[in-house]
Design a protein around this motif. Structure first.
Motif, PDB file in Angstrom:
ATOM      1  N   PHE A  58       8.493  -2.680  -6.824  1.00 57.99           N
ATOM      2  CA  PHE A  58       9.438  -3.280  -7.759  1.00 57.99           C
ATOM      3  C   PHE A  58       9.702  -2.316  -8.927  1.00 57.99           C
ATOM      4  O   PHE A  58       8.858  -1.477  -9.259  1.00 57.99           O
ATOM      5  CB  PHE A  58       8.887  -4.592  -8.304  1.00 57.99           C
ATOM      6  N   VAL A  59      10.854  -2.484  -9.560  1.00 58.37           N
ATOM      7  CA  VAL A  59      11.236  -1.631 -10.689  1.00 58.37           C
ATOM      8  C   VAL A  59      11.251  -2.475 -11.958  1.00 58.37           C
ATOM      9  O   VAL A  59      11.947  -3.499 -12.026  1.00 58.37           O
ATOM     10  CB  VAL A  59      12.620  -1.005 -10.461  1.00 58.37           C
ATOM     11  N   VAL A  72      14.790  -3.917  -2.591  1.00 57.63           N
ATOM     12  CA  VAL A  72      15.750  -4.050  -1.501  1.00 57.63           C
ATOM     13  C   VAL A  72      16.913  -4.953  -1.905  1.00 57.63           C
ATOM     14  O   VAL A  72      18.078  -4.586  -1.810  1.00 57.63           O
ATOM     15  CB  VAL A  72      15.079  -4.592  -0.219  1.00 57.63           C
ATOM     16  N   THR A  73      16.605  -6.160  -2.394  1.00 59.39           N
ATOM     17  CA  THR A  73      17.663  -7.120  -2.735  1.00 59.39           C
ATOM     18  C   THR A  73      18.191  -6.928  -4.149  1.00 59.39           C
ATOM     19  O   THR A  73      19.281  -7.402  -4.469  1.00 59.39           O
ATOM     20  CB  THR A  73      17.135  -8.557  -2.615  1.00 59.39           C
ATOM     21  N   GLN A 128       4.000  -2.187   1.812  1.00 55.63           N
ATOM     22  CA  GLN A 128       5.336  -1.675   1.540  1.00 55.63           C
ATOM     23  C   GLN A 128       6.369  -2.791   1.611  1.00 55.63           C
ATOM     24  O   GLN A 128       6.418  -3.542   2.570  1.00 55.63           O
ATOM     25  CB  GLN A 128       5.691  -0.592   2.565  1.00 55.63           C
ATOM     26  N   VAL A 129       7.188  -2.881   0.589  1.00 55.34           N
ATOM     27  CA  VAL A 129       8.234  -3.896   0.576  1.00 55.34           C
ATOM     28  C   VAL A 129       9.408  -3.397   1.405  1.00 55.34           C
ATOM     29  O   VAL A 129       9.851  -2.270   1.283  1.00 55.34           O
ATOM     30  CB  VAL A 129       8.688  -4.181  -0.863  1.00 55.34           C
ATOM     31  N   ALA A 133       9.358  -7.623   5.209  1.00 57.73           N
ATOM     32  CA  ALA A 133       8.349  -8.304   4.385  1.00 57.73           C
ATOM     33  C   ALA A 133       8.832  -8.327   2.951  1.00 57.73           C
ATOM     34  O   ALA A 133       8.441  -7.520   2.131  1.00 57.73           O
ATOM     35  CB  ALA A 133       7.004  -7.581   4.471  1.00 57.73           C
ATOM     36  N   MET A 134       9.743  -9.237   2.672  1.00 54.91           N
ATOM     37  CA  MET A 134      10.345  -9.282   1.349  1.00 54.91           C
ATOM     38  C   MET A 134       9.772 -10.432   0.547  1.00 54.91           C
ATOM     39  O   MET A 134       9.778 -11.570   1.006  1.00 54.91           O
ATOM     40  CB  MET A 134      11.868  -9.426   1.450  1.00 54.91           C
ATOM     41  N   PRO A 135       9.235 -10.180  -0.636  1.00 51.35           N
ATOM     42  CA  PRO A 135       8.763 -11.278  -1.479  1.00 51.35           C
ATOM     43  C   PRO A 135       9.866 -12.301  -1.692  1.00 51.35           C
ATOM     44  O   PRO A 135      11.033 -11.960  -1.870  1.00 51.35           O
ATOM     45  CB  PRO A 135       8.393 -10.568  -2.778  1.00 51.35           C
TER      46      PRO A 135
END
Length: 457
Positions: A58-59, A72-73, A128-129, A133-135
């Motif tokens: 995450f950023v 990603v999203t 790894q996101v 495998a997306m939170p």
């Protein structure tokens, strides 16, 4: 001597903390429950640290509290947090975000019950996101539920805006946000107890501490909603409009001539005008211009009412004052000033000689900025149609103005200048041709406007 053994069971390992949980929250969930389209979703993460999210890719983007963008999203994930007010206005809060903050703690700090609903839990994926495998996408179990401790679904069904707790009073921006929501969700009303709390906040001076940039941001967003007048109705009801935009608030109760304005009240007229801007889908600068076009009528001496001679110049001066105070962007300020100054004149093109039409175009900088001039005409159309019985009347002056502008801009100024300079040189070679060139170009444009409109030059 024998020592009795009191406990032969093996030592238990320390309890492991519960894994982080992710919940969908806020406006995206509210809009889903209302059956509205959703573009971006917001998520709250319970039981996690900033480092855990960073390790997943995450950023971090939050300055005042931990907010992260999904790699990603690019949706926002915020750590569950509590807030405590430490100073007046919007800029005095202490934020606590830690794994011990619960979902219920986080929902309690939110503004309205319709925004204090959550759905989950979902798992915060380890490793790894990525797309697999997306939170916020993978359920912990089949029991993903709505969490609604404050009756948000009830208020959605009843179409009511209600504050979650007394903490609403700690943030005066929430008054602006609620007013903006009223402009978007046009069938919602404000709960009486929430309106009473807003009035108390205004009386306590909380609204006076708002920074201009945030006031403008919320007003601009509200102007772009489906029915902007409802934002100003809410602000008037709680007394905030008189603190934030006293020049606009002064328009209610000011009469106009009924033959021009069957609605009579200047404030009512202004609200009809900005709702017409929404109906026509105008951009922000035109909506802002429509909002402020009649400010000068609030300063008309009572003994001359319902006439408003000279209100245009007073309106333009007040546009400058408001724009400076709220730090309004230059494009919005300039168009609003133009419309305030010229909207009456724009409606009288049929009475003008061609020279006066050109003077008006030049004073409006229309030859250099034709697109802005067209938006000014859009705002003036809303001024005309924002009156009882005129809603479907259109704006007859538009086509003549655009024809005049096209004719004036179509003049070959270079050729006219060259011919004027040559003629002047033959008559008086030693004198400067500047004035002769200016006169020749102006005459060519007046003649073109006259031809386009069938007028006397």
């Amino acid at each position: 001597m024998t020592v009795a053994r009191t406990d032969l069971s093996p030592a238990l390992p320390p309890a492991r903390p519960a894994p982080p949980r992710v919940y969908q929250v806020g406006g995206s969930l509210r809009d889903e429950l209302l059956g509205l389209p959703v573009q971006d979703r917001d998520w709250v993460v319970v039981g996690a640290t900033p480092q855990q999210l960073l390790d997943l890719g995450f950023v971090a983007v939050g300055k005042d509290f931990p907010v992260f963008l999904h790699p990603v999203t690019h949706e926002e994930y915020a750590l569950a947090r509590t807030e405590r007010k430490t100073g007046p206005g919007y800029h005095g809060f202490a934020v606590h975000a830690a794994p011990d903050v619960t979902l219920e703690d986080d929902l309690l700090r939110r503004d309205l019950t319709v925004n204090a609903i959550a759905r989950g839990p979902f798992a915060l994926a380890a490793g790894q996101v990525g797309a697999a495998a997306m939170p916020g996408q993978r359920q912990v179990n089949a029991a993903v539920e709505l969490v609604d401790p404050h009756g948000g679904r009830r208020d959605i069904a009843a179409r009511v805006f209600r504050h979650v707790s007394a903490a609403f009073a700690e943030d005066p921006v929430r008054i602006l946000r609620l007013a903006r929501f009223a402009a978007r969700f046009t069938d919602f009303s404000v709960a009486p107890e929430t309106l009473a709390l807003m009035r108390a906040m205004v009386a306590a001076g909380e609204v006076d501490a708002l920074v201009p940039e945030r006031v403008w941001q919320e007003l601009a967003r509200g102007l772009m909603e489906a029915r902007p007048s409802r934002m100003f109705a809410v602000l008037r009801d709680c007394g905030a409009l008189a603190r934030l935009l006293p020049e606009l608030d002064a328009l209610w109760g000011v009469p106009q001539r009924a033959d021009y304005h069957p609605e009579v009240d200047t404030g009512v007229h202004t609200m009809m005008v900005i709702d017409m801007t929404a109906k026509l889908g105008l951009p922000l600068d035109a909506r802002f211009a429509a909002l402020l076009h009649d400010l000068g009528k609030g300063t008309t001496p009572p003994d001359v009412l319902p006439r408003h001679l000279g209100h245009e110049g007073r309106s333009a001066d007040l546009v400058e004052l408001v724009s400076t105070r709220l730090k309004v962007p230059a494009d919005c300020r300039d168009l609003a000033r133009l419309v305030a100054r010229e909207h009456t004149r724009f409606g009288k093109i049929d009475e003008m000689r061609a020279a006066t039409v050109l003077d008006t175009l030049e004073a409006s900088d229309a030859l250099r900025k034709p697109e802005r001039f067209a938006r000014a005409l859009d705002a003036c159309e809303c001024d005309r149609r924002g009156r009882l019985g005129f809603e479907d009347s259109g704006y007859p002056p538009r086509e003549p103005w655009l024809a005049a502008l096209a004719a004036a801009r179509g003049v070959d100024a270079g050729a006219a200048a060259k011919a004027a300079a040559a003629s002047h040189a033959r008559r008086d070679p030693a004198a400067s041709p500047t004035e002769a060139i200016r006169t020749a170009v102006r005459r060519a444009r007046i003649d073109a406007v006259a031809a386009a409109l069938g007028k006397t030059p």
